[in-house]
Design a protein around this motif. Structure first.
Motif, mmCIF file in Angstrom:
data_model
loop_
_atom_site.group_PDB
_atom_site.id
_atom_site.type_symbol
_atom_site.label_atom_id
_atom_site.label_comp_id
_atom_site.label_asym_id
_atom_site.label_seq_id
_atom_site.Cartn_x
_atom_site.Cartn_y
_atom_site.Cartn_z
ATOM 1 N N GLU A 101 0.626 -1.243 -0.593
ATOM 2 C CA GLU A 101 -0.170 0.024 -0.300
ATOM 3 C C GLU A 101 0.973 1.413 -0.210
ATOM 4 N N VAL A 102 -0.110 2.274 -1.074
ATOM 5 C CA VAL A 102 1.537 4.495 -0.601
ATOM 6 C C VAL A 102 0.690 4.719 0.144
ATOM 7 N N VAL A 103 -0.939 4.614 0.224
ATOM 8 C CA VAL A 103 -1.310 5.818 1.096
ATOM 9 C C VAL A 103 -1.069 6.111 1.752
ATOM 10 N N SER A 104 -1.128 7.235 2.545
ATOM 11 C CA SER A 104 -1.142 7.083 3.025
ATOM 12 C C SER A 104 -1.959 9.397 4.125
ATOM 13 N N GLY A 105 -1.983 9.092 5.512
ATOM 14 C CA GLY A 105 -2.910 10.813 5.830
ATOM 15 C C GLY A 105 -4.424 10.427 7.345
ATOM 16 N N ILE A 106 -5.030 10.527 7.093
ATOM 17 C CA ILE A 106 -5.944 10.858 7.566
ATOM 18 C C ILE A 106 -7.552 10.552 7.475
ATOM 19 N N SER A 107 -7.354 10.489 5.904
ATOM 20 C CA SER A 107 -8.583 10.179 5.078
ATOM 21 C C SER A 107 -9.370 8.714 5.678
ATOM 22 N N VAL A 108 -10.797 8.110 5.733
ATOM 23 C CA VAL A 108 -11.690 7.628 6.479
ATOM 24 C C VAL A 108 -11.091 6.525 5.595
ATOM 25 N N ARG A 109 -10.930 6.832 4.210
ATOM 26 C CA ARG A 109 -11.033 5.035 3.609
ATOM 27 C C ARG A 109 -9.346 4.628 3.571
ATOM 28 N N ASN A 110 -8.806 5.157 3.831
ATOM 29 C CA ASN A 110 -7.162 4.599 4.310
ATOM 30 C C ASN A 110 -6.908 3.560 6.269
ATOM 31 N N LEU A 111 -8.593 3.383 6.677
ATOM 32 C CA LEU A 111 -8.569 2.373 7.734
ATOM 33 C C LEU A 111 -8.463 1.266 7.158
ATOM 34 N N PHE A 112 -8.720 1.305 5.651
ATOM 35 C CA PHE A 112 -8.707 0.094 4.776
ATOM 36 C C PHE A 112 -7.573 -0.548 4.367
ATOM 37 N N GLN A 113 -6.525 0.696 4.415
ATOM 38 C CA GLN A 113 -5.839 0.465 3.210
ATOM 39 C C GLN A 113 -4.161 0.917 4.257
ATOM 40 N N TRP A 114 -3.721 -0.296 4.915
ATOM 41 C CA TRP A 114 -2.255 0.029 5.163
ATOM 42 C C TRP A 114 -1.029 -1.348 5.393
ATOM 43 N N ASN A 115 -0.170 -0.871 5.789
ATOM 44 C CA ASN A 115 1.004 -1.771 5.691
ATOM 45 C C ASN A 115 1.143 -2.573 7.115
ATOM 46 N N SER A 116 1.645 -3.235 6.810
ATOM 47 C CA SER A 116 1.790 -4.398 8.707
ATOM 48 C C SER A 116 2.922 -5.759 8.477
ATOM 49 N N ILE A 117 3.662 -6.211 9.434
ATOM 50 C CA ILE A 117 3.455 -7.521 9.278
ATOM 51 C C ILE A 117 3.224 -8.053 10.887
ATOM 52 N N LEU A 118 2.638 -9.103 10.614
ATOM 53 C CA LEU A 118 2.569 -10.440 11.852
ATOM 54 C C LEU A 118 3.586 -11.433 12.140
#
Length: 252
Positions: A101-118
């Protein structure tokens, strides 16, 4: 189900961001390397005692911005420059990697687009179960499947969120060692600024509740134990408004 204040007491975790004394700093792939910004990373104020990088905790448990629901209640946020090395807080296995993912900021749509490691961290009980299982197999040649289920929920899963795009240094099913660099920090997803969001769970279920964890380190007499009595254990729970590194809260 977990109570809101349940604490995972089986193990202390390493600090999740690189400090100068973090050990086993190796990568398992040659994927992304730190970008230019990280070369000039000042890491913010330094601990005057240890002269180590320290990081500001912008949001702790029950934070009013995003840590007010069960999937985030015990999460901790640390402000850090882009491309700060992120390390494994313990030995374990990589269960999930997202870094496209590349999006950033506090737009509500960004709540469902993130980068992570588990990561799923190793547990001493798991080793005991495996030994018992092998003993039973050697005795009668059969496998007792109950052994696979008697520790359900005992494992600890830790998640690192907002990592930089294409920065993962590990892949699913890789084994990692405590202190190993696994990714680089970013600001991807619902993120007002570059930071690391760290949370711990006792399952991989989508609706899993967080659990409280503590960070800590063993310090030898050569690393600050003035009494010379071998190892001392330092544990801490980060709170918003303070600076931290692997030794705990920093005196600025």
């Amino acid at each position: 189900s977990s109570s809101l204040d349940e604490e995972y007491t089986k193990q202390l975790l390493l600090f999740p961001l690189l400090t100068t004394t973090t050990t086993s700093l190796t990568t398992t792939t040659s994927a992304a390397q730190p970008l230019e910004e990280s070369t000039n990373n000042t890491f913010y104020p330094k601990n005057q005692i240890n002269i180590q990088p320290s990081y500001y905790c912008t949001q702790g448990e029950y934070g009013q911005l995003t840590h007010f629901f069960k999937g985030n209640l015990h999460a901790i946020d640390f402000r850090c420059n882009l491309n700060t090395p992120i390390v494994a807080v313990g030995d374990g296995i990589v269960k999930d990697v997202r870094d496209v993912e590349v999006v950033s900021g506090i737009s509500v749509r960004n709540l469902f687009q993130w980068n992570s490691i588990l990561l799923q961290l190793d547990d001493d009980d798991d080793e005991d179960d495996n030994k018992k299982k092998k003993e039973e197999e050697s005795n009668d040649g059969t496998t007792n499947n109950d052994n696979n289920n008697n520790k359900k929920g005992a494992s600890l899963f830790v998640e690192y969120v907002h990592i930089q795009t294409n920065s993962a240094q590990v892949k699913i099913n890789d084994r990692v060692k405590a202190g190993q660099i696994i990714a680089y920090s970013g600001s991807i997803g619902f993120s007002p600024e570059p930071h690391l969001h760290f949370a711990a769970y006792q399952s991989m279920e989508d609706d899993a509740s967080t659990v409280r964890v503590r960070f800590g380190c063993c310090c030898s007499k050569d690393e600050g134990n003035k009494n010379g009595e071998g190892l001392t254990l330092n544990s801490f729970l980060p709170q918003a408004g303070y600076w931290y590194n692997e030794h705990g809260v920093c005196s600025l």
